[in-house]
Design an enzyme around this catalytic site. Structure first.
Site, short mmCIF file in Angstrom:
data_model
loop_
_atom_site.label_atom_id
_atom_site.label_comp_id
_atom_site.label_asym_id
_atom_site.label_seq_id
_atom_site.Cartn_x
_atom_site.Cartn_y
_atom_site.Cartn_z
CG HIS A 31 -0.28 0.06 2.54
ND1 HIS A 31 0.28 1.20 3.07
CD2 HIS A 31 -0.10 -0.90 3.48
CE1 HIS A 31 0.79 0.95 4.26
NE2 HIS A 31 0.57 -0.33 4.54
CB CYS A 57 2.07 -3.33 5.10
SG CYS A 57 0.48 -3.88 5.74
#
Length: 400
Positions: free
Chosen positions: A315, A333
Site C-alpha cells: 500500500h 506491510c
C-alpha cells in the site's frame, strides 16, 4: 479411495459442455452377442427425498454407447457426463419437491437399441442449509496465480469431502493440468500445475446447492467465468528493499519499499494478490493493540493490495518515503510511495503472483492463498492441512 482423498491429476477440459453421457465399450470385430439391456440404477426408481444435486447412474450391457436424458417440470434438463464416465450430472440445481424422469438409451454397435426410464422426487426445502462463497467475480480478469477457492460456511466431514469435490467443475480453454487441495475442513482450492497461461478462459461451477454434506445441505450453486490477464509478477527483495514489477517477462518498474521492522517482520513466501481496495481503515485494535497506545493507530490507508488474511498489504505509505529502499519501518506491510502504489494498484489483478524474499519469518500455511507455497505433488494431498478458521470479515488489517 481413502476418506478425504483428493483426486489425482485433473486435465481441465476446454470447449463446450456435452449434454449426453457416452459409455464406450471395448472395440470388437463382430456385433456383441446377447441382448442389449439398460437400467437407471441411481436414484432408485420411485425414490423420494433425493438431493437436488444428484448424479444419475446407469447400467448397460451389450451396448456400444449409452445416452442419458433427464426431464422435469420445465421439460428437458441440461447436463453432462462426469469426466470419469460413471454418472451424468445436471448443469444446474434441480427444483425442490419436484418429480424428474431419467432415461437411458443403450445402442449396440449393430444398431439394436433399448431404453429404460426411472422417476424420482427431490427433497423439500431443508432448514439445515449453509451458505458458500466462490472467490471469483463473473467477467473478472485475474492473474496467472489465481486459485479457485470455494469456502463453505460449515466444516465438511472427511467422508463427504470427495462428494463436494466431485461437484466443483473447473474447465479451462486452453486445457491445463491442475489439482485440488483442502486447506481446511471448509475451504477447497484448485490450482493449475504451473501458473495459468495468459489469455486462458476459466469456467467454474460449484454445483453444491442441495448437496448433502453430512446432515446439512449446500444453500445454492455458485458459478463464474473469468479470463486470465497478462503474466504479472511482483518480487520483493528484503536485501535490496526493492520490488521488481514484470509483465510477460519484461521488467516494467523497480520500486523502493520498506518492509516490516524486526519486531513486526513481513512474511516471506509465494503469495498472490487476494483483494484490491482504493482505501481501507487500518486499526491496530483488531489485533489487540489499543489505538491510544504507543504502537497503536487507526488511519485510512490508500491503494491497498491484500497478501494475507493476517493483514499484510502492499500500500501507499507517504509517511515512510524517506525509509523506502533503505530500512524497514512498517508493521509488516510493504510500504511504497503514493505515486508507485497508485501505478501498481491500477496495473494489478487479483491472482497476480507476489514473492517476498529474505525476511525473518515465513508466511503461515493458509494465511492467505498460499497455494504456490506447495509443490504440486504435495498440493494434491490426502485430507486437509491444519488451518484456523478465517478471521472476522470486519477485521481489516493488523499491520501498517
Amino acid at each position: 479411495m481413502a476418506k478425504g482423498m483428493v483426486l489425482g491429476l485433473v486435465l481441465v477440459l476446454g470447449g463446450c459442455t456435452a449434454q449426453e453421457a457416452r459409455y464406450v465399450a471395448a472395440p470388437s470385430v463382430a456385433p456383441p452377442a446377447g441382448p442389449v439391456t439398460a437400467a437407471v440404477t441411481s436414484p432408485a426408481p420411485g425414490a423420494t427425498g433425493v438431493s437436488t444435486a444428484p448424479e444419475i447412474r446407469t447400467a448397460v450391457t451389450g451396448a456400444a454407447t449409452g445416452t442419458v436424458t433427464l426431464t422435469g417440470p420445465g421439460g428437458p434438463v441440461e447436463g453432462a457426463p462426469y469426466p470419469d464416465g460413471a454418472s451424468w450430472v445436471p448443469a444446474a440445481q434441480l427444483d425442490f419437491g419436484a418429480t424428474y424422469t431419467a432415461t437411458v438409451t443403450a445402442t449396440r454397435s449393430d444398431g439394436q437399441k433399448t431404453t429404460a426410464t426411472s422417476s424420482f422426487r427431490t427433497m423439500g426445502r431443508s432448514g439445515n442449509t449453509a451458505g458458500s462463497g466462490l472467490y471469483l467475480a463473473d467477467g473478472e480478469t485475474v492473474g496467472v496465480g489465481m486459485p479457485v477457492v470455494v469456502e463453505l460456511a460449515r466444516d465438511v466431514a472427511d467422508g463427504n469431502r470427495e462428494a463436494v469435490q466431485r461437484r466443483v467443475s473447473v474447465r479451462s480453454d486452453p486445457p491445463q493440468v491442475g489439482g485440488w487441495h483442502w486447506f481446511s475442513a471448509h475451504e477447497l482450492h484448485y490450482r493449475p500445475q504451473v501458473p495459468w497461461r495468459a489469455g486462458t478462459r476459466i469456467d467454474v461451477r460449484a454445483g453444491i446447492g442441495g448437496l448433502d454434506m453430512g446432515g446439512w445441505y449446500g444453500e445454492a450453486d455458485r458459478s463464474a467465468s473469468v479470463t486470465v490477464g497478462p503474466d504479472q509478477r511482483f518480487v520483493v527483495d528484503n536485501g535490496t528493499k526493492q520490488m521488481t514489477v514484470s509483465r510477460d517477462g519484461e521488467v516494467l518498474r523497480t520500486i523502493p519499499v520498506s518492509l516490516g521492522k524486526p519486531s513486526t517482520p513481513s512474511s516471506s513466501g509465494n503469495l498472490v494478490v487476494m483483494e484490491k481496495a482504493e482505501s481501507m481503515v487500518f486499526d491496530s485494535s483488531t489485533f489487540g493493540v489499543p489505538v491510544n497506545s504507543a504502537d497503536g493507530y487507526r488511519t485510512t490507508v490508500y491503494w491497498d493490495l491484500r497478501l494475507t488474511w493476517g493483514g499484510e498489504f502492499v500500500h501507499a505509505a507517504p509517511w515512510s518515503v524517506g525509509d523506502q529502499g533503505e530500512r524497514n519501518v512498517s508493521h509488516g506491510c510493504v510500504n511504497m510511495s503514493t505515486e508507485n502504489a497508485t501505478w501498481l494498484f491500477r496495473l494489478a489483478h487479483r491472482g497476480d503472483m507476489v514473492t517476498v524474499a529474505g525476511t525473518e519469518v515465513k508466511v503461515g500455511a493458509g494465511d492467505g492463498w498460499t497455494d504456490w507455497e506447495l509443490g504440486f505433488d504435495q498440493y494434491q494431498q490426502v485430507g486437509p492441512s491444519p488451518k484456523p478458521g478465517l478471521p472476522d470479515a470486519v477485521q481489516e488489517a493488523r499491520q501498517r
